[in-house]
Design a protein around this motif. Sequence first.
Motif, mmCIF file in Angstrom:
data_model
loop_
_atom_site.group_PDB
_atom_site.id
_atom_site.type_symbol
_atom_site.label_atom_id
_atom_site.label_comp_id
_atom_site.label_asym_id
_atom_site.label_seq_id
_atom_site.Cartn_x
_atom_site.Cartn_y
_atom_site.Cartn_z
ATOM 1 N N GLN A 28 4.593 -2.064 7.593
ATOM 2 C CA GLN A 28 6.015 -1.767 7.711
ATOM 3 C C GLN A 28 6.482 -1.073 6.433
ATOM 4 O O GLN A 28 6.117 -1.491 5.340
ATOM 5 N N ALA A 29 7.294 -0.029 6.587
ATOM 6 C CA ALA A 29 7.827 0.679 5.425
ATOM 7 C C ALA A 29 8.805 -0.224 4.682
ATOM 8 O O ALA A 29 9.763 -0.726 5.274
ATOM 9 N N VAL A 30 8.524 -0.452 3.396
ATOM 10 C CA VAL A 30 9.402 -1.269 2.556
ATOM 11 C C VAL A 30 9.893 -0.495 1.341
ATOM 12 O O VAL A 30 10.563 -1.062 0.480
ATOM 13 N N GLY A 31 9.588 0.778 1.268
ATOM 14 C CA GLY A 31 10.042 1.599 0.157
ATOM 15 C C GLY A 31 9.678 3.048 0.371
ATOM 16 O O GLY A 31 8.826 3.367 1.211
ATOM 17 N N ARG A 63 0.865 -1.181 0.000
ATOM 18 C CA ARG A 63 0.000 0.000 0.000
ATOM 19 C C ARG A 63 0.903 1.233 0.000
ATOM 20 O O ARG A 63 1.896 1.279 0.723
ATOM 21 N N LEU A 64 0.573 2.222 -0.844
ATOM 22 C CA LEU A 64 1.326 3.471 -0.876
ATOM 23 C C LEU A 64 0.641 4.501 0.005
ATOM 24 O O LEU A 64 -0.589 4.621 0.004
ATOM 25 N N ARG A 113 13.813 6.503 5.889
ATOM 26 C CA ARG A 113 15.030 7.142 5.375
ATOM 27 C C ARG A 113 16.280 6.579 6.053
ATOM 28 O O ARG A 113 17.282 6.287 5.398
ATOM 29 N N LEU A 114 16.236 6.420 7.367
ATOM 30 C CA LEU A 114 17.381 5.868 8.080
ATOM 31 C C LEU A 114 17.632 4.417 7.675
ATOM 32 O O LEU A 114 18.779 3.993 7.535
ATOM 33 N N ALA A 115 16.560 3.659 7.460
ATOM 34 C CA ALA A 115 16.710 2.277 6.998
ATOM 35 C C ALA A 115 17.358 2.253 5.615
ATOM 36 O O ALA A 115 18.248 1.440 5.351
ATOM 37 N N ALA A 116 16.937 3.148 4.729
ATOM 38 C CA ALA A 116 17.501 3.211 3.377
ATOM 39 C C ALA A 116 18.984 3.552 3.425
ATOM 40 O O ALA A 116 19.802 2.910 2.753
ATOM 41 N N ALA A 143 11.421 -6.565 -0.211
ATOM 42 C CA ALA A 143 10.374 -6.172 -1.152
ATOM 43 C C ALA A 143 10.883 -6.023 -2.585
ATOM 44 O O ALA A 143 10.097 -5.764 -3.493
ATOM 45 N N ARG A 144 12.177 -6.195 -2.793
ATOM 46 C CA ARG A 144 12.735 -6.063 -4.146
ATOM 47 C C ARG A 144 12.237 -7.197 -5.030
ATOM 48 O O ARG A 144 12.063 -8.322 -4.584
ATOM 49 N N GLY A 145 11.993 -6.856 -6.284
ATOM 50 C CA GLY A 145 11.505 -7.844 -7.237
ATOM 51 C C GLY A 145 10.009 -8.049 -7.189
ATOM 52 O O GLY A 145 9.471 -8.902 -7.887
ATOM 53 N N CYS A 146 9.319 -7.245 -6.376
ATOM 54 C CA CYS A 146 7.859 -7.379 -6.219
ATOM 55 C C CYS A 146 7.093 -6.211 -6.843
ATOM 56 O O CYS A 146 5.895 -6.074 -6.623
ATOM 57 N N GLY A 147 7.792 -5.336 -7.576
ATOM 58 C CA GLY A 147 7.128 -4.221 -8.246
ATOM 59 C C GLY A 147 7.005 -2.949 -7.411
ATOM 60 O O GLY A 147 6.394 -1.981 -7.854
ATOM 61 N N VAL A 148 7.607 -2.924 -6.218
ATOM 62 C CA VAL A 148 7.502 -1.745 -5.356
ATOM 63 C C VAL A 148 8.188 -0.545 -5.995
ATOM 64 O O VAL A 148 7.644 0.569 -5.998
ATOM 65 N N GLY A 149 9.375 -0.746 -6.558
ATOM 66 C CA GLY A 149 10.072 0.353 -7.228
ATOM 67 C C GLY A 149 9.252 0.910 -8.377
ATOM 68 O O GLY A 149 9.169 2.128 -8.562
#
Length: 159
Positions: A64-67, A3-4, A19-22, A90-96
Amino acid sequence: MVRLRVLTTDDWPLWRDARLAALAEAPHSFKSRLKDWRCGGEERWRARLAMPGAHNVVALLHEQAVGMASGLPVNSGTCELRSVWVSPEARGCGVGDLLVAVIEAWARRSGATKLRLAVIPGNEPAVTLYQRHGFDFSGELGDLLPDGAREQLMVKKLR
């Protein structure tokens, strides 16, 4: 299901955590450094979300924030895509793809004719994502990085 969530200044703790996680997980992907953002309190995070005309989005999976991604107006015809990150789980699941698309839609609604971004040299997964969405290298020089390299600038025409 992802969910966005479009953020307001009151969402500063969520933005801070993402942001800190990134910056901790993918320091090679950003010009900013974790040490630069660990300092400062609520005011600093609110100020980042309160930038005039900005559009900040977090992707949530099971709350949970995944992106994350931001859109910032640059001038009357150009907006900028910034701070794109997707967590490893969450990579490879279309989130980007979702994040880039939502910022592009915001830029179009804002009346922009161009959406630009800067990518760190060697970040091929990001380049692949952006090219899949129609971005091309602009040929312009980006900001100088601490290692002496320059950011790679990419642009997409919206009209």
